[in-house]
Structure formats: structure tokens, C-alpha cells
Design an enzyme around this catalytic site. Sequence first.
Site, PDB file in Angstrom:
ATOM      1  N   SER A  32       0.830  -1.215   0.000  1.00  0.00           N
ATOM      2  CA  SER A  32       0.000   0.000   0.000  1.00  0.00           C
ATOM      3  C   SER A  32       0.860   1.258   0.000  1.00  0.00           C
ATOM      4  O   SER A  32       1.761   1.394   0.821  1.00  0.00           O
ATOM      5  CB  SER A  32      -0.878   0.054   1.253  1.00  0.00           C
ATOM      6  OG  SER A  32      -1.670  -1.075   1.332  1.00  0.00           O
ATOM      7  N   HIS A  63      -4.184   0.202  -4.753  1.00  0.00           N
ATOM      8  CA  HIS A  63      -3.564  -0.962  -5.381  1.00  0.00           C
ATOM      9  C   HIS A  63      -3.996  -0.979  -6.836  1.00  0.00           C
ATOM     10  O   HIS A  63      -5.168  -1.154  -7.142  1.00  0.00           O
ATOM     11  CB  HIS A  63      -3.987  -2.251  -4.694  1.00  0.00           C
ATOM     12  CG  HIS A  63      -3.473  -2.367  -3.298  1.00  0.00           C
ATOM     13  ND1 HIS A  63      -2.379  -3.140  -2.966  1.00  0.00           N
ATOM     14  CD2 HIS A  63      -3.862  -1.778  -2.158  1.00  0.00           C
ATOM     15  CE1 HIS A  63      -2.133  -3.015  -1.676  1.00  0.00           C
ATOM     16  NE2 HIS A  63      -3.028  -2.202  -1.149  1.00  0.00           N
ATOM     17  N   HIS A  85      -5.563  -9.279  -0.954  1.00  0.00           N
ATOM     18  CA  HIS A  85      -5.643  -9.393   0.506  1.00  0.00           C
ATOM     19  C   HIS A  85      -6.793 -10.310   0.900  1.00  0.00           C
ATOM     20  O   HIS A  85      -7.845 -10.318   0.260  1.00  0.00           O
ATOM     21  CB  HIS A  85      -5.898  -8.017   1.136  1.00  0.00           C
ATOM     22  CG  HIS A  85      -4.829  -7.014   0.874  1.00  0.00           C
ATOM     23  ND1 HIS A  85      -4.784  -6.268  -0.272  1.00  0.00           N
ATOM     24  CD2 HIS A  85      -3.759  -6.635   1.614  1.00  0.00           C
ATOM     25  CE1 HIS A  85      -3.727  -5.463  -0.236  1.00  0.00           C
ATOM     26  NE2 HIS A  85      -3.083  -5.661   0.893  1.00  0.00           N
ATOM     27  N   TYR A  87      -8.725  -9.833   3.317  1.00  0.00           N
ATOM     28  CA  TYR A  87      -9.908  -9.062   3.706  1.00  0.00           C
ATOM     29  C   TYR A  87     -10.781  -8.660   2.530  1.00  0.00           C
ATOM     30  O   TYR A  87     -11.910  -8.202   2.701  1.00  0.00           O
ATOM     31  CB  TYR A  87      -9.535  -7.824   4.543  1.00  0.00           C
ATOM     32  CG  TYR A  87      -8.621  -6.820   3.866  1.00  0.00           C
ATOM     33  CD1 TYR A  87      -9.092  -6.006   2.840  1.00  0.00           C
ATOM     34  CD2 TYR A  87      -7.300  -6.674   4.265  1.00  0.00           C
ATOM     35  CE1 TYR A  87      -8.261  -5.081   2.224  1.00  0.00           C
ATOM     36  CE2 TYR A  87      -6.463  -5.748   3.667  1.00  0.00           C
ATOM     37  CZ  TYR A  87      -6.947  -4.957   2.645  1.00  0.00           C
ATOM     38  OH  TYR A  87      -6.122  -4.053   2.034  1.00  0.00           O
ATOM     39  N   GLU A  88     -10.268  -8.813   1.308  1.00  0.00           N
ATOM     40  CA  GLU A  88     -11.095  -8.522   0.141  1.00  0.00           C
ATOM     41  C   GLU A  88     -12.088  -9.647  -0.126  1.00  0.00           C
ATOM     42  O   GLU A  88     -12.964  -9.510  -0.972  1.00  0.00           O
ATOM     43  CB  GLU A  88     -10.203  -8.320  -1.089  1.00  0.00           C
ATOM     44  CG  GLU A  88      -9.344  -7.067  -1.000  1.00  0.00           C
ATOM     45  CD  GLU A  88      -8.375  -6.960  -2.156  1.00  0.00           C
ATOM     46  OE1 GLU A  88      -8.791  -6.528  -3.246  1.00  0.00           O
ATOM     47  OE2 GLU A  88      -7.185  -7.308  -1.985  1.00  0.00           O
ATOM     48  N   ALA A 115       3.064  -1.884   3.900  1.00  0.00           N
ATOM     49  CA  ALA A 115       2.927  -0.789   4.862  1.00  0.00           C
ATOM     50  C   ALA A 115       2.522  -1.445   6.173  1.00  0.00           C
ATOM     51  O   ALA A 115       1.712  -2.370   6.181  1.00  0.00           O
ATOM     52  CB  ALA A 115       1.858   0.179   4.396  1.00  0.00           C
ATOM     53  N   MET A 216      -1.571  -6.420   7.325  1.00  0.00           N
ATOM     54  CA  MET A 216      -2.645  -7.312   6.856  1.00  0.00           C
ATOM     55  C   MET A 216      -2.239  -8.090   5.605  1.00  0.00           C
ATOM     56  O   MET A 216      -3.098  -8.465   4.804  1.00  0.00           O
ATOM     57  CB  MET A 216      -3.900  -6.479   6.554  1.00  0.00           C
ATOM     58  CG  MET A 216      -4.367  -5.615   7.716  1.00  0.00           C
ATOM     59  SD  MET A 216      -5.661  -4.477   7.216  1.00  0.00           S
ATOM     60  CE  MET A 216      -5.783  -3.434   8.686  1.00  0.00           C
ATOM     61  N   SER A 217      -0.947  -8.321   5.444  1.00  0.00           N
ATOM     62  CA  SER A 217      -0.511  -9.005   4.211  1.00  0.00           C
ATOM     63  C   SER A 217       0.772  -9.780   4.462  1.00  0.00           C
ATOM     64  O   SER A 217       1.081 -10.128   5.597  1.00  0.00           O
ATOM     65  CB  SER A 217      -0.274  -7.959   3.114  1.00  0.00           C
ATOM     66  OG  SER A 217       0.832  -7.137   3.447  1.00  0.00           O
ATOM     67  N   ASN A 240       2.617   4.214  10.280  1.00  0.00           N
ATOM     68  CA  ASN A 240       1.945   4.839  11.429  1.00  0.00           C
ATOM     69  C   ASN A 240       2.403   4.165  12.706  1.00  0.00           C
ATOM     70  O   ASN A 240       2.874   3.029  12.693  1.00  0.00           O
ATOM     71  CB  ASN A 240       0.427   4.694  11.286  1.00  0.00           C
ATOM     72  CG  ASN A 240      -0.009   3.242  11.149  1.00  0.00           C
ATOM     73  OD1 ASN A 240       0.212   2.618  10.108  1.00  0.00           O
ATOM     74  ND2 ASN A 240      -0.578   2.713  12.190  1.00  0.00           N
ATOM     75  N   HIS A 252      -6.449   4.813   6.692  1.00  0.00           N
ATOM     76  CA  HIS A 252      -5.831   4.372   5.437  1.00  0.00           C
ATOM     77  C   HIS A 252      -5.142   5.555   4.744  1.00  0.00           C
ATOM     78  O   HIS A 252      -4.121   5.379   4.068  1.00  0.00           O
ATOM     79  CB  HIS A 252      -6.897   3.743   4.533  1.00  0.00           C
ATOM     80  CG  HIS A 252      -6.339   3.099   3.298  1.00  0.00           C
ATOM     81  ND1 HIS A 252      -5.400   2.084   3.350  1.00  0.00           N
ATOM     82  CD2 HIS A 252      -6.576   3.313   1.978  1.00  0.00           C
ATOM     83  CE1 HIS A 252      -5.084   1.715   2.108  1.00  0.00           C
ATOM     84  NE2 HIS A 252      -5.782   2.447   1.267  1.00  0.00           N
TER      85      HIS A 252
HETATM   86  N1  HPA Z   1      -2.389  -2.031  11.532  1.00  0.00           N
HETATM   87  C1  HPA Z   1      -2.593  -2.995  10.612  1.00  0.00           C
HETATM   88  N2  HPA Z   1      -2.221  -2.893   9.358  1.00  0.00           N
HETATM   89  C2  HPA Z   1      -1.583  -1.774   8.986  1.00  0.00           C
HETATM   90  C3  HPA Z   1      -1.326  -0.737   9.886  1.00  0.00           C
HETATM   91  C4  HPA Z   1      -1.763  -0.871  11.241  1.00  0.00           C
HETATM   92  O1  HPA Z   1      -1.571   0.011  12.092  1.00  0.00           O
HETATM   93  N3  HPA Z   1      -0.669   0.236   9.201  1.00  0.00           N
HETATM   94  C5  HPA Z   1      -0.530  -0.221   7.930  1.00  0.00           C
HETATM   95  N4  HPA Z   1      -1.077  -1.434   7.793  1.00  0.00           N
END
Ligand code: HPA
Length: 278
Positions: A32, A63, A85, A87-88, A115, A216-217, A240, A252
Site C-alpha cells: 500500500s 492498489h 488481501h 480481507y477482500e 505498509a 494485513m498481508s 503509522n 488508510h
Molecule cells: N495495523 C494494521 N495494518 C496496517 C497498519 C496498522 O496500524 N498500518 C498499515 N497497515
Amino acid sequence: MTFMTLDQIEAAAEFLRPRLKVRPRIGLILGSGLNSLAESVEEAVYVPYPEIPHWPPSTVEGHVGRLVIGTLETQPVIVMQGRLHFYEGYSMSQVTFPIRVMQRLGIEILIVTNAAGAINPDFVPGDVMLITDHINLIGMGGANPLVGPNLDAFGLRFPDMSQAYDRQLQALARQVAAQENMLLREGVYVSLAGPSFETPAELRFLRLIGADAVGMSTVPEVIVARHGGTRVLGLSGISNKANLDGSTITSHVEVMEAGRILTPKIERLVRGVLRALK
Ligand code: HPA
């Protein structure tokens, strides 16, 4: 559950073979906000995912959803501009289908980027973390990408994961970071299903179990890569700070914005590693 078959994998590989000028040695997955790295690929051929037989299309914002086939630092590469992903709504077998296809096309090394949120309190947004190990939390709960019929053409039913992240490639990444005068963090990446971000209690739990970054990947792709004998280098762009006390919110937008700072750093690292691999 949808399990992708060897025939489907082979059909996708067969479709892509005429589009390759040389056998790709390296697969590169862009996470991402890190998409623009694909613009650096030379002599690029673009193949949108929907054109590839059996390839599930990516749906998430940020993406792009195409393969970029060409060279980077004179190395033949296949770049996934956008990944799939869990989650998709895809099965783990679908999520990792591209890895299987790249393995059929002959890649030896997979470079995965993502990310991630920083759990380690020393990390700040904009840092890059070399992934030294992972915790497959989602897989430990049952969603392991190797669940289902074993694809014997690739590897064993019960593959070893003691060195999921190749030590030699890790050493190369450290060397490149030192040459480039770049701070390279190191740590353990934990994968969750998403798409909701973590609660403060969940983040404190993740810290306790030894995770430095959360996302998440990546982990499903790495497991399938290792199952098929592909060597892996993993880089997390810290987008973050995970919010262990509930004082800030995660979005996001924040993740995508950090990508602008992270992309040039990750590009320098990846280019350096590719040069050193010659
Ligand atoms: N949590 C989960 N997935 C993420 C995060 C997060 O803080 N930042 C980027 N992908």
C-alpha cells in the site's frame, strides 16, 4: 473454500510466458502506498490482472492491479503493482496464487514490501523495517495458505519455516542500508486478517507476543514462497505508530501518505540489493 489448482497456475503462467523477454529472476510485491516503485522498471511490459487467466482482481484503493515485467538494475523482474488481501474476500489460496505463478515462471527470489503499523515504540512513521521473522497469527487461527490439497509440484506437505526470511538477503539489505547511510530497523512482522485496525488491547497483546510491526498481508505470500523453495526478503514501510493507549486514530489515508516518504527509501534498498545480487 476456493483452492487454486496446478492447472490454473500453469494456465496463468502459460499466458504470461510469451510476454517475458527473459526468465525473471526476482518477484517484487509492492505494498500500500508503494506502487510508484513500478514506474522505475525499464523495458516494461504491463499486464493488468484481469487479463490473466484465473487471477483474482485487486479491489482495494491504492492498489493498481497489474504486473510490470521488465528490468531493474539490469535484473529481470516481475513486479506486482498491487497485491491481493484476505480481507477482500479471497481465499488464502487465491491470495497467494500470484506467488505460484511467479514460481512457475522461474523466480528464485521474492522481495515483499508492505505498509505496517509500528508496535515497537522506537519506530516512527517513515522508518523501514527489515523483516527478520513473522508471527502468522491469522494462519495460527486456521487461515494458512497451505491448507487444502498439497501442491506436490512445489513442495512438501509440512514445510520448514525456521528461516522464512533468507539470512544472506538480510545481510545484503543491511549492507546496502549502511552504504546508503540509511537507518534500517529490524523486527518481527505479525499478520492479521484486517480490514479493521487493531484495538489498543489487541496492540498491547501483539507487543507482548513479540511483534514489532503489524499489517494485513505478506505472511501468506512468504509461506507459499518458502513452500516452493523461493528465497525471501521482506521490507516493511512503517506508515503509522500503532496506538497502544488509544490516544490517536489510524486511517488508510495516513498509510498512503507515508508511502510517499517510504517509496524512495525502499527503492534505494531494493535497487542496492538487486545490484549486489549480480
Ligand atoms: N495495523 C494494521 N495494518 C496496517 C497498519 C496498522 O496500524 N498500518 C498499515 N497497515
